[in-house]
Motif scaffolding. Structure first.
Motif, PDB file in Angstrom:
ATOM      1  N   UNK A  27       0.812  -1.215   0.000  1.00  0.00           N
ATOM      2  CA  UNK A  27       0.000   0.000   0.000  1.00  0.00           C
ATOM      3  C   UNK A  27       0.850   1.272   0.000  1.00  0.00           C
ATOM      4  N   UNK A  28       2.001   1.244   0.658  1.00  0.00           N
ATOM      5  CA  UNK A  28       2.861   2.418   0.696  1.00  0.00           C
ATOM      6  C   UNK A  28       3.554   2.670  -0.634  1.00  0.00           C
ATOM      7  N   UNK A  29       3.628   1.673  -1.509  1.00  0.00           N
ATOM      8  CA  UNK A  29       4.307   1.808  -2.790  1.00  0.00           C
ATOM      9  C   UNK A  29       3.369   2.243  -3.910  1.00  0.00           C
ATOM     10  N   UNK A  30       2.080   2.111  -3.713  1.00  0.00           N
ATOM     11  CA  UNK A  30       1.109   2.440  -4.753  1.00  0.00           C
ATOM     12  C   UNK A  30       0.835   3.938  -4.716  1.00  0.00           C
ATOM     13  N   UNK A  31       1.053   4.632  -5.855  1.00  0.00           N
ATOM     14  CA  UNK A  31       0.790   6.076  -5.858  1.00  0.00           C
ATOM     15  C   UNK A  31      -0.710   6.357  -5.774  1.00  0.00           C
ATOM     16  N   UNK A  32      -1.080   7.197  -4.842  1.00  0.00           N
ATOM     17  CA  UNK A  32      -2.486   7.546  -4.647  1.00  0.00           C
ATOM     18  C   UNK A  32      -2.592   9.068  -4.658  1.00  0.00           C
ATOM     19  N   UNK A  33      -3.444   9.575  -5.536  1.00  0.00           N
ATOM     20  CA  UNK A  33      -3.663  11.021  -5.601  1.00  0.00           C
ATOM     21  C   UNK A  33      -4.460  11.464  -4.378  1.00  0.00           C
ATOM     22  N   UNK A  34      -4.240  12.690  -3.958  1.00  0.00           N
ATOM     23  CA  UNK A  34      -4.982  13.238  -2.825  1.00  0.00           C
ATOM     24  C   UNK A  34      -6.476  13.288  -3.171  1.00  0.00           C
ATOM     25  N   UNK A  35      -7.312  13.048  -2.181  1.00  0.00           N
ATOM     26  CA  UNK A  35      -8.759  13.044  -2.405  1.00  0.00           C
ATOM     27  C   UNK A  35      -9.504  13.423  -1.134  1.00  0.00           C
ATOM     28  N   UNK A  36     -10.812  13.668  -1.300  1.00  0.00           N
ATOM     29  CA  UNK A  36     -11.679  14.001  -0.178  1.00  0.00           C
ATOM     30  C   UNK A  36     -12.586  12.818   0.137  1.00  0.00           C
ATOM     31  N   UNK A  37     -12.729  12.549   1.420  1.00  0.00           N
ATOM     32  CA  UNK A  37     -13.585  11.477   1.904  1.00  0.00           C
ATOM     33  C   UNK A  37     -14.660  12.083   2.810  1.00  0.00           C
ATOM     34  N   UNK A  38     -15.906  11.730   2.553  1.00  0.00           N
ATOM     35  CA  UNK A  38     -17.023  12.135   3.409  1.00  0.00           C
ATOM     36  C   UNK A  38     -17.341  10.968   4.331  1.00  0.00           C
ATOM     37  N   UNK A  39     -17.248  11.200   5.627  1.00  0.00           N
ATOM     38  CA  UNK A  39     -17.554  10.168   6.613  1.00  0.00           C
ATOM     39  C   UNK A  39     -18.890  10.512   7.265  1.00  0.00           C
ATOM     40  N   UNK A  40     -19.832   9.561   7.177  1.00  0.00           N
ATOM     41  CA  UNK A  40     -21.193   9.785   7.668  1.00  0.00           C
ATOM     42  C   UNK A  40     -21.493   8.777   8.771  1.00  0.00           C
ATOM     43  N   UNK A  41     -21.691   9.281   9.967  1.00  0.00           N
ATOM     44  CA  UNK A  41     -22.010   8.428  11.113  1.00  0.00           C
ATOM     45  C   UNK A  41     -22.597   9.315  12.195  1.00  0.00           C
ATOM     46  N   UNK A  42     -23.616   8.833  12.886  1.00  0.00           N
ATOM     47  CA  UNK A  42     -24.197   9.631  13.958  1.00  0.00           C
ATOM     48  C   UNK A  42     -23.319   9.630  15.204  1.00  0.00           C
ATOM     49  N   UNK A  43     -22.324   8.767  15.256  1.00  0.00           N
ATOM     50  CA  UNK A  43     -21.404   8.703  16.387  1.00  0.00           C
ATOM     51  C   UNK A  43     -20.132   9.496  16.080  1.00  0.00           C
ATOM     52  N   UNK A  44     -19.890  10.525  16.874  1.00  0.00           N
ATOM     53  CA  UNK A  44     -18.658  11.309  16.688  1.00  0.00           C
ATOM     54  C   UNK A  44     -17.430  10.420  16.872  1.00  0.00           C
ATOM     55  N   UNK A  45     -17.478   9.513  17.837  1.00  0.00           N
ATOM     56  CA  UNK A  45     -16.368   8.593  18.066  1.00  0.00           C
ATOM     57  C   UNK A  45     -16.058   7.792  16.796  1.00  0.00           C
ATOM     58  N   UNK A  46     -17.093   7.271  16.142  1.00  0.00           N
ATOM     59  CA  UNK A  46     -16.900   6.478  14.919  1.00  0.00           C
ATOM     60  C   UNK A  46     -16.308   7.333  13.803  1.00  0.00           C
ATOM     61  N   UNK A  47     -16.794   8.573  13.659  1.00  0.00           N
ATOM     62  CA  UNK A  47     -16.248   9.458  12.622  1.00  0.00           C
ATOM     63  C   UNK A  47     -14.762   9.706  12.848  1.00  0.00           C
ATOM     64  N   UNK A  48     -14.400   9.995  14.077  1.00  0.00           N
ATOM     65  CA  UNK A  48     -12.988  10.248  14.393  1.00  0.00           C
ATOM     66  C   UNK A  48     -12.155   8.990  14.164  1.00  0.00           C
TER      67      UNK A  48
END
Length: 107
Positions: free
Chosen positions: A8-29
């Motif tokens: 995984x550290x060798x595969x080039x990955x472009x920067x991106x945005x992720x939307x995290x949806x959860x009613x639990x703040x703990x889970x989002x963090x």
């Protein structure tokens, strides 16, 4: 190159945005921390939502590359939220996430 735990550290990955949806703040963090541990802080930026309607509004504004969606939430649940997002944006990339087993619900 397929991504595996070993390269995984060798595969080039472009920067991106992720939307995290959860009613639990703990889970989002926790999901943010997990993604940062896997990809690095410089590869990913986050938006969060605590419910389905908020998630749809944010998705329409920013069109993130990835959504991590809880299944059980008050109001419209994750399954209904995914259906609404996919109706508007059929190519949306969404991963359903839950601490409980809801195999039948997401089929």
């Amino acid at each position: 190159m397929p991504v595996t735990e070993n390269n995984i550290e060798q595969v080039p990955i472009a920067a991106f945005t992720c939307l995290i949806v959860d009613d639990s703040e703990f889970a989002r963090i926790h999901l943010m921390e997990l993604m940062i541990d896997l990809l690095g802080q410089e590869k990913i930026s986050f938006e969060t939502a605590s419910g389905g309607m908020e998630a749809i509004e944010i998705y329409q504004k920013i069109k993130p590359k990835l959504v991590m969606m809880d299944i059980v939430m008050p109001g419209i649940d994750g399954v209904e939220t995914v259906q609404k997002i996919c109706d508007l944006y059929p190519t949306a990339c969404i991963i359903m996430v839950s601490s409980l087993s809801y195999k039948e619900k997401v089929k």
